[in-house]
Write a protein that holds these residues in place. Structure first.
Motif, PDB file in Angstrom:
ATOM      1  N   GLY A 225     154.888  33.874  63.895  1.00 26.03           N
ATOM      2  CA  GLY A 225     153.443  34.185  64.132  1.00 26.03           C
ATOM      3  C   GLY A 225     152.785  32.726  64.008  1.00 26.03           C
ATOM      4  N   SER A 226     151.555  32.733  64.374  1.00 25.05           N
ATOM      5  CA  SER A 226     150.622  31.269  64.528  1.00 25.05           C
ATOM      6  C   SER A 226     150.211  31.003  63.244  1.00 25.05           C
ATOM      7  CB  SER A 226     149.651  31.745  65.690  1.00 25.05           C
ATOM      8  OG  SER A 226     148.697  32.852  65.269  1.00 25.05           O
TER       9      SER A 226
ATOM     10  N   LYS B  55     143.359  34.078  60.884  1.00 26.77           N
ATOM     11  CA  LYS B  55     143.921  32.958  61.098  1.00 26.77           C
ATOM     12  C   LYS B  55     143.594  31.895  60.047  1.00 26.77           C
ATOM     13  CE  LYS B  55     144.568  29.482  64.704  1.00 26.77           C
ATOM     14  NZ  LYS B  55     146.192  29.778  64.877  1.00 26.77           N
TER      15      LYS B  55
ATOM     16  N   PHE C  62     153.379  31.561  57.074  1.00 25.60           N
ATOM     17  CA  PHE C  62     153.652  32.088  58.405  1.00 25.60           C
ATOM     18  C   PHE C  62     154.640  33.328  58.264  1.00 25.60           C
ATOM     19  CE2 PHE C  62     152.619  29.029  61.421  1.00 25.60           C
ATOM     20  CZ  PHE C  62     152.548  27.581  61.036  1.00 25.60           C
TER      21      PHE C  62
END
Lengths: 112, 114
Positions: free
Chosen positions: A104-105, A9, A90
């Motif tokens: 996605g995050s 992330k 992303f």
């Protein structure tokens, strides 16, 4: 169940390093993408890939390379990282035809 | 060359009001126009979409109005709520399909004041 998952992330690295971002989707989609979101939130496509062809945005430096081991995965490898590569990346997927993207995050990449 | 122009860049609306975001496109071959909603730290999520053979589409409090001759489309959020505060992106699909990806507008940062 996460539909499109990216790891890591957050990624902080030094200039000149090589790094990879992983993406996996469990939606059964056959087309996957990488987008770059800059500091002004602008979303720009980098790559799209299905099991037949890879489409590369001509503005993307060749230091960026997508790698797809199978239909459910599209990883992004970046060589010789530069300060300007700092952004949120992303991954997304869709059925053939490009309708109904699922994103996605994101992976926030910071190059120092 | 920006193929999808979005305005305004930021918007503040009182709770219960109507939020309106506009987009204009140049490529008449675009054939699918979605709107995405993005919260901080999250990826964009599909909100509502329209095809050019339809002039309006409504889903709950969200409505897309589409004007093919003017090459414009807009998102209306009725009875805007604080939970609607987010960044909104319009987008357009190239006729080449998924291979060309979606072209996004630059986004509108929407704030709904309680």
């Amino acid at each position: 169940d996460t539909a499109v998952s990216q790891t890591p992330k957050y990624l902080v690295t030094q200039m000149g390093n090589d790094k990879s971002i992983k993406c996996e989707q469990n939606l059964g989609h056959d087309t996957m993408y990488w987008y770059k979101q800059d500091s002004k939130k602008f979303l720009k496509i980098m790559f799209s890939y299905n099991n037949k062809e890879l489409i590369i945005n001509e503005t993307v430096p060749n230091r960026f390379s997508p790698k797809s081991p199978d239909k459910a995965h599209l990883n992004l490898h970046i060589n010789s990282l530069e300060l300007g590569d700092s952004a949120v990346y992303f991954c997304a997927s869709s059925l053939a035809g490009g309708y109904g993207y699922t994103f996605g995050s994101g992976t926030r990449l910071t190059v120092v | 060359q920006q193929q999808v122009k979005q305005s305004p860049q930021s918007l503040i609306v009182q709770k219960g009001g109507i939020s309106i975001i506009n987009c204009a496109y140049e490529n008449t071959a675009f054939d699918y126009f979605p709107w995405y909603q993005q919260f901080p730290g999250k990826g964009p999520a599909l909100l509502i979409a329209i095809r050019p053979d339809v002039s309006e589409k409504k889903e709950g409090r969200f409505t897309i109005s589409f004007n093919k001759s003017a090459k414009q489309f807009s998102l209306h959020i009725m009875d805007s709520q604080p939970g609607d505060s987010a960044t909104y992106f319009c987008a357009a699909r190239s006729p080449g399909g998924g291979a060309d990806g979606l072209t996004f507008g630059k986004g509108t940062h929407l704030i709904i004041q309680p």
